[in-house]
Design an enzyme around this catalytic site. Structure first.
Site: not given
Ligand code: CP
Length: 308
Positions: A84, A105, A133, A55-56
């Site tokens: 590397k 992320r 998040h 999603r993100t």
């Molecule tokens: N909600 C969320 O962060 O989903 P993903 O891990 O798929 O990005």
């Protein structure tokens, strides 16, 4: 705005006014999806995903493309020079030279903050370990407001893995800015919410309850925010079958609570904690929540790049 919003690292950095501003731009984008189609023309957005995402990553890519921009990035460090021996710091400096904004992320708490200190390009934290998040939180707040018309004075339950779930941590901090009526933390004892979050609520005199079952505890809630067990962050063995029995939300359970005004949210992915039979029920808000990620992330890109 009193000051420009430069990065999105942690909900802790935001005032209620700033969050409301992001939500109001999100609403504008939601209402007028075709109005902003070329504002990101010529802009390159980098997506550095050191951890998996559906999603993100994809909603940021969709948001960028809807606004006329382009994306670069990776989702598997095995294909990068980090493999590397290149450092995180060098990676950020190099990608800064290729892009206008970096979304990242990682599994390391504080990595996005560190990145923001070594580049002038805007940084968006798309999840750092168990910590935060924040863009998920913005879309969660947007979805709550869209559905029940307000953020103040709501009753919200958090259910599932409240210890390791970063979306819970960000949303608890954010909702504490809106004077909730009550927050219920419902989890198995080993996944209870951290004391640092309770301290925030105590300091604001926000009422909360720590509970170990959803049964009988959903009657007065507006929102039940469900999260999955973050198995990838847990070292000790977990008896999933035992958890499933007590900690799965089903339509029958929801019907028995006799609360027609309750909506179920989940940042997704879902594993077992919401039964599929909730999907076609009036309680389901989680798919709309995921869709809203695109509008909110369009708004965030426009704001951080100073284009709105
Ligand atoms: N909600 C969320 O962060 O989903 P993903 O891990 O798929 O990005």
């Amino acid at each position: 705005m009193d000051h420009k919003i430069k990065n999105i690292i942690s909900i802790h950095d935001f005032s209620t006014k700033e969050i409301n501003y992001i939500l109001s731009v999100s609403q504008e984008v939601y209402k007028n999806p075709d109005k902003y189609t070329d504002l990101l023309k010529g802009k390159i957005i980098a997506t550095l995903f050191f951890e998996p995402s559906t999603r993100t990553k994809m909603s940021f890519e969709t948001a960028t493309k809807k606004l006329g921009g382009n994306t670069i990035g990776f989702e598997d460090i095995q294909t990068t020079a980090i493999k590397k021996g290149e450092t995180f710091s060098d990676t950020i400096k190099i990608v800064s030279g290729y892009s206008d904004l970096i979304i990242m992320r990682t599994k390391i708490e504080g990595a996005a903050r560190f990145a923001s200190e070594i580049t002038d390009k805007p940084i968006i934290n798309a999840g750092d370990g168990t910590n935060q998040h924040p863009t998920q939180t913005m879309l969660d707040l947007f979805t709550i407001k869209q559905k029940i018309g307000k953020l103040d004075d709501i009753s919200i339950g958090f259910f599932g893995d409240l210890k390791y779930g970063r979306t819970v941590h960000s949303l608890v901090e954010a909702i504490s800015l809106y004077n909730p009526k009550i927050i219920k933390f419902i989890s198995s004892p080993e996944f209870t919410i951290g004391k640092e979050y309770l301290k925030i609520l105590d300091s604001k005199k926000i009422k909360y309850e720590i509970l170990d079952t959803p049964i009988g505890n959903l009657k007065d809630l507006d929102i039940l925010y469900v999260t999955r067990t973050q198995l990838e962050r847990i070292a000790e063995p977990i008896d999933i079958e035992k958890l499933k029995k007590k900690y799965t939300i089903t339509k029958e359970l929801l019907d028995n609570e006799n609360n027609p005004n309750l909506f179920v949210m989940h940042p997704l992915p879902r594993v077992y904690e919401i039964d599929k039979n909730v999907d076609d029920s009036k309680y389901n808000l989680y798919f709309k929540q995921a869709e809203n990620g695109v509008y909110v992330r369009e708004a965030i890109l426009l704001i951080l790049l100073g284009l709105i």
